[in-house]
Scaffold this motif. Structure first.
Motif, mmCIF file in Angstrom:
data_model
loop_
_atom_site.group_PDB
_atom_site.id
_atom_site.type_symbol
_atom_site.label_atom_id
_atom_site.label_comp_id
_atom_site.label_asym_id
_atom_site.label_seq_id
_atom_site.Cartn_x
_atom_site.Cartn_y
_atom_site.Cartn_z
ATOM 1 N N SER A 23 0.849 -1.280 0.250
ATOM 2 C CA SER A 23 -0.152 0.221 -0.549
ATOM 3 C C SER A 23 0.641 1.236 -0.055
ATOM 4 O O SER A 23 0.223 2.389 0.285
ATOM 5 N N VAL A 24 2.318 1.151 -0.274
ATOM 6 C CA VAL A 24 2.980 2.088 -0.318
ATOM 7 C C VAL A 24 4.042 2.046 -1.491
ATOM 8 O O VAL A 24 4.197 0.879 -1.167
ATOM 9 N N ILE A 25 3.580 3.229 -2.455
ATOM 10 C CA ILE A 25 3.886 2.965 -4.095
ATOM 11 C C ILE A 25 5.546 3.632 -4.407
ATOM 12 O O ILE A 25 5.260 4.893 -3.868
ATOM 13 N N ALA A 26 6.605 2.704 -4.559
ATOM 14 C CA ALA A 26 7.747 3.195 -5.330
ATOM 15 C C ALA A 26 7.705 4.144 -6.730
ATOM 16 O O ALA A 26 7.075 3.067 -7.093
ATOM 17 N N LEU A 36 -2.288 4.480 2.228
ATOM 18 C CA LEU A 36 -2.885 4.685 3.586
ATOM 19 C C LEU A 36 -2.237 5.674 4.299
ATOM 20 O O LEU A 36 -1.855 5.905 5.691
ATOM 21 N N GLY A 37 -1.866 7.411 3.670
ATOM 22 C CA GLY A 37 -1.260 8.505 3.754
ATOM 23 C C GLY A 37 -2.344 10.125 4.603
ATOM 24 O O GLY A 37 -1.917 9.971 5.092
ATOM 25 N N SER A 38 -3.440 9.404 4.793
ATOM 26 C CA SER A 38 -4.445 9.812 5.609
ATOM 27 C C SER A 38 -5.264 9.073 6.038
ATOM 28 O O SER A 38 -5.634 7.870 5.784
ATOM 29 N N TRP A 45 -9.657 2.442 2.234
ATOM 30 C CA TRP A 45 -8.809 0.599 2.176
ATOM 31 C C TRP A 45 -9.165 -0.459 3.131
ATOM 32 O O TRP A 45 -9.512 -1.010 2.699
ATOM 33 N N LEU A 46 -9.152 -0.011 4.369
ATOM 34 C CA LEU A 46 -9.798 -1.051 5.349
ATOM 35 C C LEU A 46 -11.474 -1.314 5.187
ATOM 36 O O LEU A 46 -11.708 -2.997 5.111
ATOM 37 N N SER A 47 -12.257 -0.206 4.150
ATOM 38 C CA SER A 47 -13.748 -0.435 4.109
ATOM 39 C C SER A 47 -13.783 -1.796 2.639
ATOM 40 O O SER A 47 -14.195 -2.179 2.046
ATOM 41 N N ALA A 48 -12.462 -1.168 1.855
ATOM 42 C CA ALA A 48 -12.647 -2.570 0.283
ATOM 43 C C ALA A 48 -11.913 -3.371 0.530
ATOM 44 O O ALA A 48 -12.241 -4.160 -0.348
ATOM 45 N N HIS A 49 -11.245 -3.305 2.016
ATOM 46 C CA HIS A 49 -11.033 -5.115 2.139
ATOM 47 C C HIS A 49 -11.652 -5.678 3.000
ATOM 48 O O HIS A 49 -11.082 -6.582 3.878
ATOM 49 N N ASP A 57 -14.400 6.473 10.688
ATOM 50 C CA ASP A 57 -14.009 7.255 10.825
ATOM 51 C C ASP A 57 -13.078 7.277 11.994
ATOM 52 O O ASP A 57 -12.799 7.394 12.753
ATOM 53 N N VAL A 58 -12.015 6.851 10.785
ATOM 54 C CA VAL A 58 -10.104 6.431 11.189
ATOM 55 C C VAL A 58 -10.201 7.606 11.293
ATOM 56 O O VAL A 58 -9.939 8.651 10.579
ATOM 57 N N GLN A 59 -9.396 7.911 12.534
ATOM 58 C CA GLN A 59 -8.860 9.056 13.049
ATOM 59 C C GLN A 59 -7.229 8.541 12.797
ATOM 60 O O GLN A 59 -6.047 7.638 12.254
#
Length: 194
Positions: A23-26, A36-38, A45-49, A57-59
């Motif tokens: 989930s971090v792409i060079a 997962l930057g914000s 992402w969590l919802s899609a999976h 409402d992830v903080q």
């Protein structure tokens, strides 16, 4: 920014931990895209999976915990793919996440109806559930027979992990094309080709 999203790496259909680690792409030019930057992107992402409802409402604190686990899992995947010892802190982080959520339905007691079993993971424990699920999936992959197929994409600068199949060592067609183009360019410009 990524022109189009990359497809899941080979093996991600069986192991969500591969998608999580990837989930971090060079990108070329030293740039990165962090899926997962914000907090909003973590929630998406969590919802899609299917690891959290769309309205979780992830903080930022939760997003930071998730990104930290991702880096530990990436470290373990790197150790496994290169056959080097794992960092003890990464193993400890995965084990810690594994113990966040009970694995069986808990015993509850209602004064009117008596005892009953209830699956853990009420809404306020969504992140713990996601962390435990991802850690368990990573542990499953690292201990599965397929772990021998775990490798990194060989296209520079890609940093994604995949389960190798056949002779292919790329996470996507895009990376395969980039690697072939780089080899072709190197052959055309090498002193021996002139």
């Amino acid at each position: 920014m990524l022109a189009a999203p990359l497809p899941p790496a080979p093996g991600a259909d069986s192991y969500v931990a591969l998608d999580f680690a990837n989930s971090v792409i060079a990108l070329p030019g030293g740039q990165y895209v962090d899926l997962l930057g914000s907090p909003a992107s973590v929630n998406a992402w969590l919802s899609a999976h299917t690891l959290a409802p769309e309205d979780a409402d992830v903080q930022e604190l939760c997003a930071t915990q998730l990104r930290a686990l991702r880096e530990h899992i990436r470290s373990l995947f790197a150790a496994r793919a290169t056959d080097v010892p794992a960092l003890p802190a990464a193993v400890d982080a995965v084990n810690s996440a594994l113990t966040l959520v009970p694995t069986t339905a808990l015993l509850r007691w209602d004064d009117k109806t008596g005892p009953y079993r209830q699956a853990p993971c009420p809404t306020n424990e969504i992140l713990d559930h996601a962390l435990a699920t991802l850690a368990a999936n990573a542990a499953d992959l690292l201990t599965a027979p397929e772990a021998d197929l775990l490798t990194t994409c060989t296209a520079t600068p890609c940093n994604r992990y995949l389960l190798r199949h056949g002779r292919t060592h790329w996470c996507s067609t895009r990376c395969g094309n980039r690697a072939r183009a780089a080899r072709s360019y190197a052959r055309r410009t090498s002193p021996s080709a002139q």
